[in-house]
Write an enzyme that holds these catalytic residues in place. Structure first.
Site, PDB file in Angstrom:
ATOM      1  N   TYR A  53     -14.960  -5.120 -12.236  1.00 14.62           N
ATOM      2  CA  TYR A  53     -15.029  -5.097 -10.783  1.00 14.62           C
ATOM      3  C   TYR A  53     -16.484  -5.243 -10.348  1.00 14.62           C
ATOM      4  O   TYR A  53     -17.228  -4.266 -10.210  1.00 14.62           O
ATOM      5  CB  TYR A  53     -14.417  -3.813 -10.225  1.00 14.62           C
ATOM      6  CG  TYR A  53     -12.922  -3.694 -10.439  1.00 14.62           C
ATOM      7  CD1 TYR A  53     -12.149  -4.800 -10.795  1.00 14.62           C
ATOM      8  CD2 TYR A  53     -12.275  -2.478 -10.284  1.00 14.62           C
ATOM      9  CE1 TYR A  53     -10.786  -4.687 -10.992  1.00 14.62           C
ATOM     10  CE2 TYR A  53     -10.897  -2.357 -10.466  1.00 14.62           C
ATOM     11  CZ  TYR A  53     -10.157  -3.468 -10.827  1.00 14.62           C
ATOM     12  OH  TYR A  53      -8.810  -3.350 -11.018  1.00 14.62           O
ATOM     13  N   HIS A 128      -6.551  -3.900 -19.535  1.00 17.34           N
ATOM     14  CA  HIS A 128      -6.446  -4.537 -18.223  1.00 17.34           C
ATOM     15  C   HIS A 128      -5.355  -5.598 -18.164  1.00 17.34           C
ATOM     16  O   HIS A 128      -4.652  -5.725 -17.154  1.00 17.34           O
ATOM     17  CB  HIS A 128      -7.803  -5.146 -17.842  1.00 17.34           C
ATOM     18  CG  HIS A 128      -8.028  -5.259 -16.377  1.00 17.34           C
ATOM     19  ND1 HIS A 128      -9.276  -5.224 -15.801  1.00 17.34           N
ATOM     20  CD2 HIS A 128      -7.167  -5.402 -15.346  1.00 17.34           C
ATOM     21  CE1 HIS A 128      -9.174  -5.336 -14.485  1.00 17.34           C
ATOM     22  NE2 HIS A 128      -7.905  -5.458 -14.189  1.00 17.34           N
ATOM     23  N   SER A 208      -2.403  -3.322  -5.442  1.00 20.10           N
ATOM     24  CA  SER A 208      -2.114  -4.089  -4.223  1.00 20.10           C
ATOM     25  C   SER A 208      -0.794  -3.633  -3.601  1.00 20.10           C
ATOM     26  O   SER A 208       0.070  -4.450  -3.285  1.00 20.10           O
ATOM     27  CB  SER A 208      -2.068  -5.594  -4.533  1.00 20.10           C
ATOM     28  OG  SER A 208      -2.105  -6.356  -3.351  1.00 20.10           O
ATOM     29  N   PRO A 209      -0.619  -2.324  -3.396  1.00 25.59           N
ATOM     30  CA  PRO A 209       0.673  -1.816  -2.945  1.00 25.59           C
ATOM     31  C   PRO A 209       1.034  -2.180  -1.513  1.00 25.59           C
ATOM     32  O   PRO A 209       2.217  -2.128  -1.144  1.00 25.59           O
ATOM     33  CB  PRO A 209       0.531  -0.295  -3.093  1.00 25.59           C
ATOM     34  CG  PRO A 209      -0.926  -0.054  -2.923  1.00 25.59           C
ATOM     35  CD  PRO A 209      -1.591  -1.233  -3.579  1.00 25.59           C
ATOM     36  N   LEU A 210       0.046  -2.556  -0.700  1.00 23.01           N
ATOM     37  CA  LEU A 210       0.339  -2.856   0.702  1.00 23.01           C
ATOM     38  C   LEU A 210       0.839  -4.284   0.882  1.00 23.01           C
ATOM     39  O   LEU A 210       1.473  -4.594   1.891  1.00 23.01           O
ATOM     40  CB  LEU A 210      -0.891  -2.593   1.565  1.00 23.01           C
ATOM     41  CG  LEU A 210      -1.361  -1.130   1.517  1.00 23.01           C
ATOM     42  CD1 LEU A 210      -2.644  -0.953   2.313  1.00 23.01           C
ATOM     43  CD2 LEU A 210      -0.276  -0.195   2.021  1.00 23.01           C
ATOM     44  N   GLY A 211       0.542  -5.139  -0.063  1.00 25.46           N
ATOM     45  CA  GLY A 211       1.171  -6.454  -0.148  1.00 25.46           C
ATOM     46  C   GLY A 211       1.197  -7.278   1.114  1.00 25.46           C
ATOM     47  O   GLY A 211       2.203  -7.907   1.429  1.00 25.46           O
ATOM     48  N   GLY A 212       0.114  -7.295   1.865  1.00 28.27           N
ATOM     49  CA  GLY A 212       0.048  -8.172   3.017  1.00 28.27           C
ATOM     50  C   GLY A 212       0.550  -7.587   4.314  1.00 28.27           C
ATOM     51  O   GLY A 212       0.594  -8.282   5.333  1.00 28.27           O
ATOM     52  N   PRO A 217      -1.478  -2.349  16.489  1.00 27.57           N
ATOM     53  CA  PRO A 217      -1.723  -1.219  17.390  1.00 27.57           C
ATOM     54  C   PRO A 217      -0.429  -0.471  17.672  1.00 27.57           C
ATOM     55  O   PRO A 217       0.653  -1.063  17.697  1.00 27.57           O
ATOM     56  CB  PRO A 217      -2.268  -1.891  18.666  1.00 27.57           C
ATOM     57  CG  PRO A 217      -2.651  -3.274  18.251  1.00 27.57           C
ATOM     58  CD  PRO A 217      -1.762  -3.634  17.113  1.00 27.57           C
TER      59      PRO A 217
END
Length: 296
Positions: A53, A128, A208-212, A217
């Site tokens: 990284y 990895h 990357s759990p949020l995936g976009g 708001p």
């Protein structure tokens, strides 16, 4: 913060993926350190890093050194913090990600990580990525040797499949503590690996759990984003929280062995993410979220 098992240890149910603090778009050092400190303040006790990284073409270890500085400058107790690092990948000047899984390389990489982290033994050391040019059992065998030498306390594998998980378990036994694969509502191809980890009692660490899932708001239904995850935004609006927090709570509901490691570049982001550990979703909400994920 709620807690979950990782090997014989327990860690906060939401960890910190430290990679964004060292790659392209990284913040300045002051904000990076403040981000790690905010994670610790929020009860995060698992910090995931790797020797690779860093910016393309730079030497290895920027993120490991940063994590070590953050822990050293934190004003509170860090005795329960588990730093998980990884070896076996590189970042040459062209920005690509190389893979080197030879035992010689992995053992040398672990030695270098030990020095950068300033510890006697690495808490969790992860392969990895499997190297297609090296027999998997040889790469995992290097982790076995590092365990036997006392240089790492727990071992993990990443970017892998069910067959390799079983193979690693046969070599490492109870010292295999975790599997780290990409997993999110938009990328669920590692669901068999997630289920196997639940069966074997291994921590599953989605990267990357949020995936976009984009931020929106909290101004009402008209503000729900059209990113394909409408249900996540709708539940967020109903609960008065962020879509990201709902997404991480969804991860936690999948299995008691799941410990997501969302990335962050600023304190507020990880503070929000850590709050997912205390967000309990109702059955009806989970049905809506599962249906949204399945429709991707």
């Amino acid at each position: 913060m709620q807690y979950r098992a990782l090997g014989a240890l327990r860690v906060g149910a939401v960890g910190l993926g430290a990679m964004p603090l060292s790659i392209e778009g990284r913040p300045d050092e002051a904000r990076a350190l403040a981000t790690v400190h905010a994670a610790l303040d929020a009860g995060v006790t698992l910090i995931d890093t790797a020797d690779s990284y860093h910016l393309p073409g730079d030497g290895p270890g920027h993120n490991e050194r940063l994590v070590a500085r953050a822990l050293a400058t934190y004003g509170g107790d860090t005795a329960d913090v588990l730093v998980a690092t990884k070896g076996g990948r590189g970042r040459p000047a062209d920005g690509s990600w190389t893979v080197t899984g030879t035992p010689r390389h992995l053992k040398a990489a672990a030695e270098a990580s030990l020095k950068r982290l300033g510890v006697d033994a690495i808490g969790l050391y992860q392969l990895h990525k499997p190297d297609p040019a090296v027999p998997f059992e040889e790469s995992v065998g290097a982790l076995r040797e590092l365990l036997d030498e006392g240089k790492i306390r727990l071992a993990g594998i990443s970017n892998t499949d069910t067959a390799r998980i079983r193979q690693a378990r046969a070599i490492l036994g109870d010292s295999l503590a975790s599997v780290q694969n990409r997993y999110s509502p938009a990328a669920r191809d590692s669901h068999p690996e997630l289920r196997l980890c639940a069966e074997l009692g291994l921590a599953f660490l989605p990267w990357s759990p949020l995936g976009g899932i984009s931020r929106s708001p909290l101004d009402g239904p008209s503000q729900v984003e059209s990113d394909g995850f409408g249900a996540f935004h709708e539940v967020a609006l109903e609960r008065g929280v962020s879509p990201q927090q709902v997404c991480l709570a969804w991860h936690l509901a999948l299995s008691p062995t799941v410990v997501p490691i969302p990335g962050a570049r600023r304190p507020g982001t990880i503070e929000d993410s850590a709050g997912a550990a205390d967000l309990v979703l109702e059955a009806e909400e989970l049905e809506r979220l599962n249906a949204a994920a399945a429709g991707r």
